[in-house]
Scaffold this motif. Structure first.
Motif, PDB file in Angstrom:
ATOM      1  N   ASP A   1      22.126 -39.548   1.837  1.00  0.00           N
ATOM      2  CA  ASP A   1      23.211 -39.307   0.876  1.00  0.00           C
ATOM      3  C   ASP A   1      22.987 -40.081  -0.420  1.00  0.00           C
ATOM      4  OD1 ASP A   1      24.453 -37.653   2.674  1.00  0.00           O
ATOM      5  OD2 ASP A   1      25.914 -39.147   3.358  1.00  0.00           O
ATOM      6  N   LEU A   2      22.423 -41.289  -0.305  1.00  0.00           N
ATOM      7  CA  LEU A   2      22.100 -42.065  -1.504  1.00  0.00           C
ATOM      8  C   LEU A   2      21.076 -41.320  -2.349  1.00  0.00           C
ATOM      9  CD1 LEU A   2      22.153 -44.673  -3.209  1.00  0.00           C
ATOM     10  CD2 LEU A   2      20.354 -45.569  -1.703  1.00  0.00           C
ATOM     11  N   ASP A   3      20.047 -40.778  -1.711  1.00  0.00           N
ATOM     12  CA  ASP A   3      19.035 -39.995  -2.409  1.00  0.00           C
ATOM     13  C   ASP A   3      19.686 -38.848  -3.178  1.00  0.00           C
ATOM     14  OD1 ASP A   3      16.669 -38.900  -3.251  1.00  0.00           O
ATOM     15  OD2 ASP A   3      15.759 -38.740  -1.280  1.00  0.00           O
ATOM     16  N   LEU A   4      20.591 -38.140  -2.505  1.00  0.00           N
ATOM     17  CA  LEU A   4      21.273 -37.011  -3.149  1.00  0.00           C
ATOM     18  C   LEU A   4      22.153 -37.480  -4.305  1.00  0.00           C
ATOM     19  CD1 LEU A   4      22.952 -34.014  -1.433  1.00  0.00           C
ATOM     20  CD2 LEU A   4      24.222 -35.291  -3.128  1.00  0.00           C
ATOM     21  N   ALA A   5      22.939 -38.544  -4.085  1.00  0.00           N
ATOM     22  CA  ALA A   5      23.861 -39.006  -5.116  1.00  0.00           C
ATOM     23  C   ALA A   5      23.118 -39.456  -6.369  1.00  0.00           C
ATOM     24  CB  ALA A   5      24.730 -40.143  -4.569  1.00  0.00           C
ATOM     25  N   LEU A   6      21.976 -40.122  -6.185  1.00  0.00           N
ATOM     26  CA  LEU A   6      21.185 -40.548  -7.344  1.00  0.00           C
ATOM     27  C   LEU A   6      20.684 -39.334  -8.131  1.00  0.00           C
ATOM     28  CD1 LEU A   6      19.130 -43.427  -5.693  1.00  0.00           C
ATOM     29  CD2 LEU A   6      20.820 -43.695  -7.525  1.00  0.00           C
ATOM     30  N   ASN A   7      20.179 -38.322  -7.410  1.00  0.00           N
ATOM     31  CA  ASN A   7      19.722 -37.110  -8.082  1.00  0.00           C
ATOM     32  C   ASN A   7      20.864 -36.396  -8.795  1.00  0.00           C
ATOM     33  OD1 ASN A   7      16.882 -36.943  -7.547  1.00  0.00           O
ATOM     34  ND2 ASN A   7      17.354 -36.548  -5.409  1.00  0.00           N
TER      35      ASN A   7
ATOM     36  N   PHE B   1      31.745 -34.799 -12.171  1.00  0.00           N
ATOM     37  CA  PHE B   1      30.741 -34.899 -11.111  1.00  0.00           C
ATOM     38  C   PHE B   1      29.904 -36.165 -11.250  1.00  0.00           C
ATOM     39  CE2 PHE B   1      30.820 -30.021 -10.833  1.00  0.00           C
ATOM     40  CZ  PHE B   1      31.798 -30.065  -9.857  1.00  0.00           C
ATOM     41  N   TYR B   2      29.650 -36.585 -12.494  1.00  0.00           N
ATOM     42  CA  TYR B   2      28.901 -37.823 -12.703  1.00  0.00           C
ATOM     43  C   TYR B   2      29.670 -39.013 -12.108  1.00  0.00           C
ATOM     44  CZ  TYR B   2      26.626 -41.776 -14.999  1.00  0.00           C
ATOM     45  OH  TYR B   2      25.981 -42.968 -15.244  1.00  0.00           O
ATOM     46  N   GLY B   3      30.963 -39.052 -12.365  1.00  0.00           N
ATOM     47  CA  GLY B   3      31.779 -40.133 -11.807  1.00  0.00           C
ATOM     48  C   GLY B   3      31.798 -40.103 -10.292  1.00  0.00           C
ATOM     49  N   ASP B   4      31.904 -38.906  -9.702  1.00  0.00           N
ATOM     50  CA  ASP B   4      31.893 -38.785  -8.244  1.00  0.00           C
ATOM     51  C   ASP B   4      30.563 -39.287  -7.666  1.00  0.00           C
ATOM     52  OD1 ASP B   4      34.399 -37.640  -8.370  1.00  0.00           O
ATOM     53  OD2 ASP B   4      33.664 -35.578  -8.226  1.00  0.00           O
ATOM     54  N   ALA B   5      29.447 -38.894  -8.298  1.00  0.00           N
ATOM     55  CA  ALA B   5      28.132 -39.307  -7.807  1.00  0.00           C
ATOM     56  C   ALA B   5      27.934 -40.807  -7.954  1.00  0.00           C
ATOM     57  CB  ALA B   5      27.035 -38.547  -8.547  1.00  0.00           C
ATOM     58  N   ARG B   6      28.434 -41.376  -9.046  1.00  0.00           N
ATOM     59  CA  ARG B   6      28.301 -42.819  -9.248  1.00  0.00           C
ATOM     60  C   ARG B   6      29.066 -43.583  -8.165  1.00  0.00           C
ATOM     61  NH1 ARG B   6      31.457 -46.386 -11.681  1.00  0.00           N
ATOM     62  NH2 ARG B   6      32.788 -44.759 -12.577  1.00  0.00           N
ATOM     63  N   ARG B   7      30.270 -43.142  -7.855  1.00  0.00           N
ATOM     64  CA  ARG B   7      31.049 -43.801  -6.799  1.00  0.00           C
ATOM     65  C   ARG B   7      30.389 -43.619  -5.427  1.00  0.00           C
ATOM     66  NH1 ARG B   7      35.107 -42.093 -10.339  1.00  0.00           N
ATOM     67  NH2 ARG B   7      35.242 -40.031  -9.368  1.00  0.00           N
ATOM     68  N   ALA B   8      29.854 -42.430  -5.175  1.00  0.00           N
ATOM     69  CA  ALA B   8      29.171 -42.187  -3.898  1.00  0.00           C
ATOM     70  C   ALA B   8      27.948 -43.083  -3.768  1.00  0.00           C
ATOM     71  CB  ALA B   8      28.771 -40.715  -3.795  1.00  0.00           C
ATOM     72  N   THR B   9      27.220 -43.272  -4.863  1.00  0.00           N
ATOM     73  CA  THR B   9      26.042 -44.144  -4.826  1.00  0.00           C
ATOM     74  C   THR B   9      26.438 -45.577  -4.502  1.00  0.00           C
ATOM     75  OG1 THR B   9      24.891 -42.757  -6.449  1.00  0.00           O
ATOM     76  CG2 THR B   9      24.093 -45.009  -6.169  1.00  0.00           C
ATOM     77  N   GLY B  10      27.488 -46.064  -5.138  1.00  0.00           N
ATOM     78  CA  GLY B  10      27.954 -47.419  -4.858  1.00  0.00           C
ATOM     79  C   GLY B  10      28.372 -47.588  -3.403  1.00  0.00           C
TER      80      GLY B  10
END
Length: 470
Positions: free
Chosen positions: A64-70, A101-110
């Motif tokens: 999931d981290l791999d996906l969120a970063l991409n 979506f950028y904000g969602d991905a940033r939170r998911a990465t954290g």
């Protein structure tokens, strides 16, 4: 010699001594079988806890981290691409969605980084990798923040592109390889746990059968001796103890065999597909980001075009294919597969999934995923054709738009189809874990109770015979 003769008389030479010795052997073997099943049950309970609460979650968190970063980098590129000139000529719907979506991905990465930091404890290599990822992620956010700030000023696009290039390079050279390392490391740890558990179960099953046969043999010997010595055909207590022992061994064998099967289903049939599909999702988001980067950065179009093709090959590999031949070769190989499911002329993550189709509905869902992927691939050629024709805005609108029959809409259909296949495998992973735990609660107490009954019945069956010698 006298002492030896006394011991012989005490433990074997007399009838009571023989009966007591057979009773002790029966009780000892019954206790050994019960202890073996108890140890196996406790071990299995721990295995199911580690698999469901530790091994699987940390592997999927790394994926999931791999996906969120991409996804973060794709949305950053989309924000810049749709912003126009400092907001003038902005593509409002794509811009608004990209910001969200950028904000969602940033939170998911954290969140994923925090989860992996806990999971990495005890592994110096993983701890170092997570620490590097955390530092790199902070640097990446700083670069993207500068890029977005520069793009908000008139004439700031060149500076924004320079910052975005550095951020993308950081992502591709440090963050994504480190995330991939964690996926492999955690998946390897899961495989080691599985292999160890299977080997232990195999050894325990062998020991159970050996001890069970010995216990039944002792009970048979006891029955034979009673019949021969006391002129009786059967001893009810010994007979009932033999039946209880046989049932206990059958239940124990069923428990260990079923647990081994559930472990195989959970690890290989289900989770292997979950890992392959998680990797496919991350690659898909990276490929989608390459499309946006291709439109955003004219100086790197050749690089991003080659990168998009490389990721397509990772998903559905076609030897020697180029972007101009890929669609036709995909259609041809897919048609061959549909005619014969053993005719797989392609490689990649989709091949890994189709090689591991196990559950009802999984093949149909996987095939829908590949068909949706083919549509998305054709959309990519449309984007490049529009750009080649000088229609840059139309290309951006088609690439990032959310209207029906646009690239983003078809990408969403593709991801929904892929998620459906992953959900089927996740559901069967969970059901296998639940079935394994249910087997422990259902079979183990019965087996233990039957062994206790066997020991008690043996003692009660011998009591009248021993009383005759008092």
């Amino acid at each position: 010699m006298a002492a030896r003769a006394a011991l012989r008389r005490r433990f074997w030479a007399t009838v009571p001594a023989r009966l007591r010795l057979l009773r002790a052997a029966t009780l000892l073997l019954a206790t050994a079988v019960a202890a073996l099943l108890l140890v196996a049950g406790l071990g299995l309970n721990g295995t199911w806890d580690r698999i469901s609460g530790w091994d699987a979650p940390r592997t999927t968190s790394a994926a999931d981290l791999d996906l969120a970063l991409n996804d973060m980098d794709a949305q950053a590129a989309n924000i810049l691409l749709s912003n126009g000139d400092a907001g003038k000529g902005r593509l409002r719907t794509p811009y608004t969605k990209a910001v969200g979506f950028y904000g969602d991905a940033r939170r998911a990465t954290g969140h994923d980084l925090r989860t992996l930091a806990v999971a990495a404890q005890g592994s110096p290599a993983d701890e170092k990798t997570v620490e590097s990822l955390t530092d790199g992620f902070a640097e990446y956010q700083e670069l993207i923040g500068r890029a977005l700030e520069n793009d908000g000023h008139h004439g700031g696009r060149p500076a924004a592109l320079a910052d975005h290039r550095r951020a993308t390079d950081l992502l591709r050279t440090r963050l994504l390889p480190a995330a991939g390392t964690l996926v492999s490391s955690n998946d390897t740890a899961f495989t080691a746990e599985y292999s160890s558990a299977r080997a232990t179960l195999s050894a325990q099953l062998t020991a159970l059968l050996v001890l069970g046969v010995l216990l039944l043999a002792v009970l048979g010997l006891l029955q034979w001796y009673l019949a021969r010595r006391f002129r009786r055909i059967l001893n009810p207590g010994a007979l009932a103890a033999s039946v209880c022992t046989l049932l206990a061994v059958v239940l124990g064998t069923q428990l260990l065999s079923a647990s081994a099967t559930q472990l195989r289903v959970a690890r290989h049939d289900a989770f292997d597909s979950v890992v392959a599909l998680s990797r496919a999702r991350a690659i898909a988001y990276d490929a989608n980001a390459d499309e946006s980067r291709y439109l955003l950065d004219p100086g790197r179009r050749t690089q991003y075009e080659e990168s998009f093709l490389a990721k397509s090959q990772q998903l559905y590999g076609l030897k020697g294919a180029t972007l101009s031949t890929y669609d036709a070769e995909l259609a041809g190989t897919w048609q061959a597969y549909r005619a014969d499911h053993h005719d797989l002329r392609f490689t990649g993550e989709f091949r890994r999934e189709l090689d591991n189709v196990t559950f009802p509905g999984e093949r149909a869902a996987a095939e829908r995923t590949v068909r949706a992927y083919a549509v998305y691939q054709r959309d990519d050629r449309t984007v490049r054709a529009l750009l080649a024709a000088g229609k840059e805005r139309e290309a951006a609108e088609f690439c990032m738009g959310w209207e029906p029959d646009t690239s983003n809409a078809h990408f969403g259909v593709w991801m929904s189809a892929l998620n459906r296949v992953a959900d089927i495998n996740r559901a069967h992973f969970t059901s296998s874990v639940d079935a394994g735990r249910a087997g422990l609660g259902g079979l183990l107490p019965w087996a233990g109770g039957l062994l206790g009954a066997a020991a008690l019945l043996t003692a009660l069956g011998l009591r009248p015979r021993l009383a005759e010698f008092r």
